[in-house]
Design a protein around this motif. Structure first.
Motif, mmCIF file in Angstrom:
data_model
loop_
_atom_site.group_PDB
_atom_site.id
_atom_site.type_symbol
_atom_site.label_atom_id
_atom_site.label_comp_id
_atom_site.label_asym_id
_atom_site.label_seq_id
_atom_site.Cartn_x
_atom_site.Cartn_y
_atom_site.Cartn_z
ATOM 1 N N SER A 10 0.826 -1.190 0.000
ATOM 2 C CA SER A 10 0.000 0.000 0.000
ATOM 3 C C SER A 10 0.870 1.253 0.000
ATOM 4 O O SER A 10 1.963 1.270 0.580
ATOM 5 N N LEU A 35 1.642 3.778 4.096
ATOM 6 C CA LEU A 35 2.458 3.052 5.068
ATOM 7 C C LEU A 35 3.323 4.035 5.830
ATOM 8 O O LEU A 35 3.599 5.144 5.355
ATOM 9 N N PHE A 87 -4.405 1.190 -2.271
ATOM 10 C CA PHE A 87 -5.260 0.037 -2.007
ATOM 11 C C PHE A 87 -6.752 0.376 -2.038
ATOM 12 O O PHE A 87 -7.588 -0.530 -1.949
ATOM 13 N N CYS A 122 -0.130 -4.369 3.807
ATOM 14 C CA CYS A 122 -0.814 -3.119 4.147
ATOM 15 C C CYS A 122 -0.866 -2.959 5.663
ATOM 16 O O CYS A 122 -0.459 -3.860 6.407
ATOM 17 N N GLU A 123 -1.359 -1.821 6.109
ATOM 18 C CA GLU A 123 -1.594 -1.563 7.525
ATOM 19 C C GLU A 123 -3.098 -1.520 7.765
ATOM 20 O O GLU A 123 -3.841 -0.982 6.940
ATOM 21 N N ALA A 158 -3.629 2.904 8.975
ATOM 22 C CA ALA A 158 -2.363 3.341 8.398
ATOM 23 C C ALA A 158 -1.755 4.497 9.184
ATOM 24 O O ALA A 158 -2.442 5.426 9.599
ATOM 25 N N THR A 209 -8.005 0.358 6.252
ATOM 26 C CA THR A 209 -7.966 -0.439 5.033
ATOM 27 C C THR A 209 -9.135 -1.421 5.004
ATOM 28 O O THR A 209 -9.462 -2.032 6.020
#
Length: 430
Positions: free
Chosen positions: A109, A112, A136, A155-156, A159, A166
């Motif tokens: 993503s 980040l 994303f 991904c987080e 974020a 997400t």
């Protein structure tokens, strides 16, 4: 503690993995400050080294204090197992290490932590790996970015720094359809607010330095394995499915099943990379996890109060907190983070870069540090610090533009935090 899948989170965060010390009866997990462990005999030693028996060999690999923390985090995340290591950055490399080979890539993503973007865009090139960064929120672009050489999607959950949430269900559907694991950094959310494995994640990574420890004392990381991915379904992951020469042809997935990734992380990852968590750090983090739910509730409560106040202040351009009704990510809170949107967000000041610098320098209660997830409220100007290695376009994509300040809300009195922000904004806009 006996297996008790019906125990609630508050009970598990205190008891999971921990048992009274068999030698002394000590109720708190002892700090086993030792490098090595005495074998019963030569046969016992050989069985341990051959992975035929589980036990302690050397503290670069396993340690009783760290083992308790691993079991606790795995339990809270709903995983099959976990491996703790020296930092969140170490956890990311530990997660990728069994999956990647030269020429392979990870699709990541754009939203980040700046240090992760640097690690993925620069450092992993030295291993012959590549990272492809995608927004994303654009699911078609994500699907198109995954190719025959992709070995993970990253991904987080919430974020850093913007607090964006997400859509893990959508992302996991894409990664699962491509036959590659989804790795989710759950640092900002913690397992109290979000369970990525329930949303299809294969692996979950943490910087335990942050909310899990919660007191700003030690660094640490953790990789949690869901135990659900079929590593033998294709020839993409030979480290887990093919014979391992260092263990006489043992196949990790065939031998250890749902714990294949966990055993590989210890027997290969920690053995050769040496990113070991020390037992004292594990002890601090264990104590931190005991109050995780209580702290996260206050973090969320305070963040909502402060973010609402900031959003209504004329000196502020916008606030990114997903808990606000104005956030484009607000509709994901109930699905992904049903207990709240966390304690992390950014605020953009109308005065731009210079106002951000004055603002940060004028705060009293907020500590100006390169950290988040502390009981104390923390602040940093990401563009000049954590994200300064990125160009302005990358900073904007990551939610860390020049006019943006990252705020990590602590558990102090919300009215005191607002008063501190108010006086700092007055000085920044004078």
């Amino acid at each position: 503690m006996s297996d008790a899948p019906n125990y609630g989170f508050d009970t598990l965060q205190i008891h999971a993995g921990a048992r009274p010390d068999p030698a002394t009866g000590a109720r708190q997990t002892p700090i086993y400050q030792t490098t090595a462990y005495v074998f019963r005999d030569a046969e016992h030693a050989a069985a341990l080294f051959n992975l035929q028996e589980v036990g302690y060999i050397y503290s670069r690999l396993t340690n009783p204090t760290v083992a308790v923390l691993q079991e606790r985090i795995a339990t809270l995340e709903g995983g099959a197992g976990a491996v703790c290591c020296s930092s969140g950055h170490a956890a990311q490399i530990m997660a990728l290490f069994p999956l990647m080979q030269p020429g392979m890539n990870v699709v990541a993503s754009t939203r980040l932590y700046g240090g992760t973007i640097t690690q993925f865009s620069q450092t992993i090139k030295r291993f012959g790996w590549e990272a492809k960064f995608v927004d994303f929120d654009d699911e078609d672009a994500l699907a198109a970015a995954i190719d025959d050489n992709t070995r993970a999607v990253f991904c987080e959950s919430i974020a850093n720094p913007g607090g964006y949430i997400t859509d893990l269900d959508a992302i996991s559907a894409i990664s699962n359809n491509a036959g590659v694991p989804l790795i989710v950094d759950n640092t900002s959310a913690t397992p109290y607010l979000c369970n990525p494995i329930k949303h299809g994640a294969t692996l979950v990574v943490h910087s335990t330095t942050k909310y899990l420890t919660g007191n700003g004392t030690v660094t640490g990381g953790c990789v949690v394995d869901s135990g659900t991915f079929d590593w033998s379904a294709s020839d993409k992951f030979p480290s887990l499915s093919a014979p391992e020469p260092a263990y006489h042809g043992l196949k990790f997935h065939e031998t250890f099943g749902p714990l294949a990734f966990t055993f590989h992380g210890i027997a290969i990852g920690l053995r050769d990379l040496g990113m070991t968590m020390n037992p004292q750090a594990a002890h601090y983090t264990l104590m931190g996890t005991e109050t995780l739910s209580l702290r996260m509730e206050r973090h969320v409560q305070n963040a909502m109060t402060v973010a609402t106040w900031l959003e209504n202040d004329d000196r502020v351009d916008h606030v990114t907190y997903a808990g606000l009704a104005s956030s484009p990510y607000n509709n994901r809170v109930a699905k992904i983070c049903p207990k709240g949107a966390g304690g992390l967000f950014t605020v953009a000041l109308k005065g731009g870069y210079d106002a951000c610098v004055k603002f940060v320098d004028s705060l009293d209660i907020f500590s100006h540090v390169a950290n988040l997830g502390d009981t104390r409220s923390l602040v940093i100007h990401s563009a000049s610090t954590t994200h300064r290695q990125l160009d302005e376009a990358q900073q904007e994509a990551a939610g860390a533009g020049p006019n943006v300040v990252r705020i990590s809300i602590g558990i102090e009195n919300a009215e005191d935090l607002i008063a501190d922000l108010d006086q700092a904004l007055a000085k920044a806009s004078a």
